[in-house]
Design an enzyme around this catalytic site. Structure first.
Site, short mmCIF file in Angstrom:
data_model
loop_
_atom_site.label_atom_id
_atom_site.label_comp_id
_atom_site.label_asym_id
_atom_site.label_seq_id
_atom_site.Cartn_x
_atom_site.Cartn_y
_atom_site.Cartn_z
N LYS A 201 9.21 -1.39 -15.57
CA LYS A 201 7.81 -1.79 -15.73
C LYS A 201 7.03 -0.91 -16.71
CE LYS A 201 6.75 -4.02 -11.34
NZ LYS A 201 5.87 -3.97 -10.17
N GLY B 246 0.81 5.57 -0.73
CA GLY B 246 1.68 5.41 -1.89
C GLY B 246 0.96 5.74 -3.18
P1 NAP Z 1 7.71 2.84 -6.46
O1 NAP Z 1 7.02 2.88 -7.77
O2 NAP Z 1 9.13 3.30 -6.36
O3 NAP Z 1 6.82 3.72 -5.42
C1 NAP Z 1 7.26 3.96 -4.10
C2 NAP Z 1 6.17 4.68 -3.30
O4 NAP Z 1 6.59 4.79 -1.94
C3 NAP Z 1 5.90 6.11 -3.79
O5 NAP Z 1 4.56 6.43 -3.56
C4 NAP Z 1 6.84 6.94 -2.87
O6 NAP Z 1 6.38 8.26 -2.69
C5 NAP Z 1 6.69 6.18 -1.57
N1 NAP Z 1 7.86 6.35 -0.69
C6 NAP Z 1 9.11 5.92 -0.92
N2 NAP Z 1 9.91 6.24 0.12
C7 NAP Z 1 9.13 6.91 1.01
C8 NAP Z 1 9.38 7.49 2.28
N3 NAP Z 1 10.59 7.48 2.85
N4 NAP Z 1 8.36 8.08 2.93
C9 NAP Z 1 7.12 8.12 2.39
N5 NAP Z 1 6.82 7.59 1.18
C10 NAP Z 1 7.82 6.98 0.50
O7 NAP Z 1 7.73 1.37 -5.84
P2 NAP Z 1 6.60 0.22 -6.01
O8 NAP Z 1 6.97 -0.68 -7.11
O9 NAP Z 1 5.27 0.87 -6.02
O10 NAP Z 1 6.83 -0.62 -4.64
C11 NAP Z 1 6.45 -0.10 -3.39
C12 NAP Z 1 6.65 -1.19 -2.32
O11 NAP Z 1 5.79 -2.28 -2.62
C13 NAP Z 1 8.08 -1.78 -2.27
O12 NAP Z 1 8.38 -2.08 -0.92
C14 NAP Z 1 7.93 -3.09 -3.06
O13 NAP Z 1 8.87 -4.07 -2.67
C15 NAP Z 1 6.53 -3.50 -2.67
N6 NAP Z 1 5.88 -4.39 -3.66
C16 NAP Z 1 5.37 -5.56 -3.21
C17 NAP Z 1 4.73 -6.41 -4.10
C18 NAP Z 1 4.19 -7.72 -3.60
O14 NAP Z 1 3.87 -8.59 -4.44
N7 NAP Z 1 4.05 -7.91 -2.30
C19 NAP Z 1 4.60 -6.06 -5.46
C20 NAP Z 1 5.11 -4.82 -5.88
C21 NAP Z 1 5.76 -3.98 -4.96
P3 NAP Z 1 6.82 9.46 -3.68
O15 NAP Z 1 5.77 9.50 -4.76
O16 NAP Z 1 6.82 10.64 -2.81
O17 NAP Z 1 8.19 9.11 -4.20
#
Ligand code: NAP
Length: 297
Positions: A83, A141
């Protein structure tokens, strides 16, 4: 004949030399639900197009984008891990994508690529302006989705508290927000005691972290901490009903699930590609069907 991705034959259309191609670039992409949503939408409005997934490794991203132009792929979504990096290979951006610093939708107009980010707007449509205006938001997050949501919500809200496992990422997002918006922004390291206090004083709670993807026992916020006057929005959509949403429903809070955001951001992409209004009802039906299958599997 093509199917809607749920095994139900649509019967009316066939792929021909005029069929336009759209897709998703990411790695991995094999569990993506976007083909079901977008192919259902194309079919329903009678738009002769097909949406497919392209698993692209990091080292091939540039050549994949060149391939998109060479092959005349009309548009595509971008997902993890591309992205941010995809921005190097794109000609222009909308304001939202520039602010957020990442792209999840690309439109190809005769070889010129424009990048958009529909995640924030999809989230805003899910919550609605009345749920947002002037509120204090607790945002779990600081990753890609949290960034999109924070930049889109910031002009409307009173305060955003970013709670994240890695505090440096929360601070980085806070600095970016402080440079652009007037609302108060706090960054806090994830810890149970502090989280409990912050939950109590928040009107809107958004889980934009990956917490909750591990099923029934993976709730970042306990039931007893929530109350009925809150809105709880969990953007995680696998599982479709997360432990956080279950806790929030039991506490009497208004809940919004990740499918709603998925649907809304997908509908915005569809509109950017086709110029047509997305058939939301049919897209929601297809999404619900596939998620019901997921829940029963
Ligand atoms: P990303 O950029 O990888 O960010 C992940 C976030 O989650 C970071 O803040 C990370 O913290 C935190 N995290 C990961 N594992 C963790 C744990 N075990 N304990 C505490 N915090 C944790 O991913 P993203 O693209 O933002 O996506 C995040 C979620 O949103 C995913 O489940 C994705 O499927 C969902 N999502 C949904 C939509 C929708 O349309 N509904 C759209 C986009 C994403 P750190 O900074 O410490 O690593």
């Amino acid at each position: 004949m093509i199917s809607d991705g749920c095994g139900r034959c649509l019967g009316l259309r066939s792929i021909s030399s005029r069929t336009l191609v759209y897709g998703l670039i990411g790695d991995p992409v094999n569990h993506s639900i976007s083909p079901i949503i977008q192919n259902t939408a194309f079919c329903h409005v009678g738009f002769d197009a097909v949406y497919v997934t392209f698993e692209v490794k990091k080292q091939f991203l540039e050549s994949a984008v060149a391939g998109v132009i060479a092959l005349g792929v009309r548009g595509f979504n971008v997902t993890i891990p591309h992205k941010i990096r995809i921005m190097r290979y794109i000609d222009s951006f909308d304001r939202e994508a520039l602010k957020i610093g990442s792209v999840n939708t690309v439109v190809n107009s005769r070889g010129s690529l424009t990048g958009f980010n529909t995640d924030g707007r999809g989230a805003l449509q899910s919550v609605g302006m009345e749920g947002l205006k002037g509120s204090s938001v607790l945002l779990l997050g600081a990753g890609g989705a949290a960034r999109a949501i924070a930049h889109t919500f910031a002009p409307e809200v009173r305060r955003i508290i970013i709670v994240n496992r890695t505090i440096s990422n929360a601070r980085q997002l806070k600095r970016a927000l402080n440079r652009r918006y007037r609302c108060e922004v706090l960054s806090v390291q994830l810890n149970q005691r502090r989280l409990r206090e912050l939950v109590d004083n928040s009107e809107l709670i958004v889980n934009a972290s990956s917490m909750g993807m591990n099923g029934r026992n993976d709730a970042p916020i306990k039931r007893g901490w929530l109350h009925a006057n809150q809105i709880v929005f969990d953007i995680v959509y696998t599982p479709p009903v997360t432990a956080l949403l279950t806790n929030a429903r039991r506490a009497g809070a208004r809940t919004i699930d990740g499918m709603e955001m998925l649907l809304n951001q997908g509908a915005i992409s569809f509109n950017l590609w086709t110029g047509k209004n997305a058939p939301i009802t049919q897209m929601r039906r297809a999404l619900t069907r596939i998620m019901t299958n997921y829940a029963n599997s």
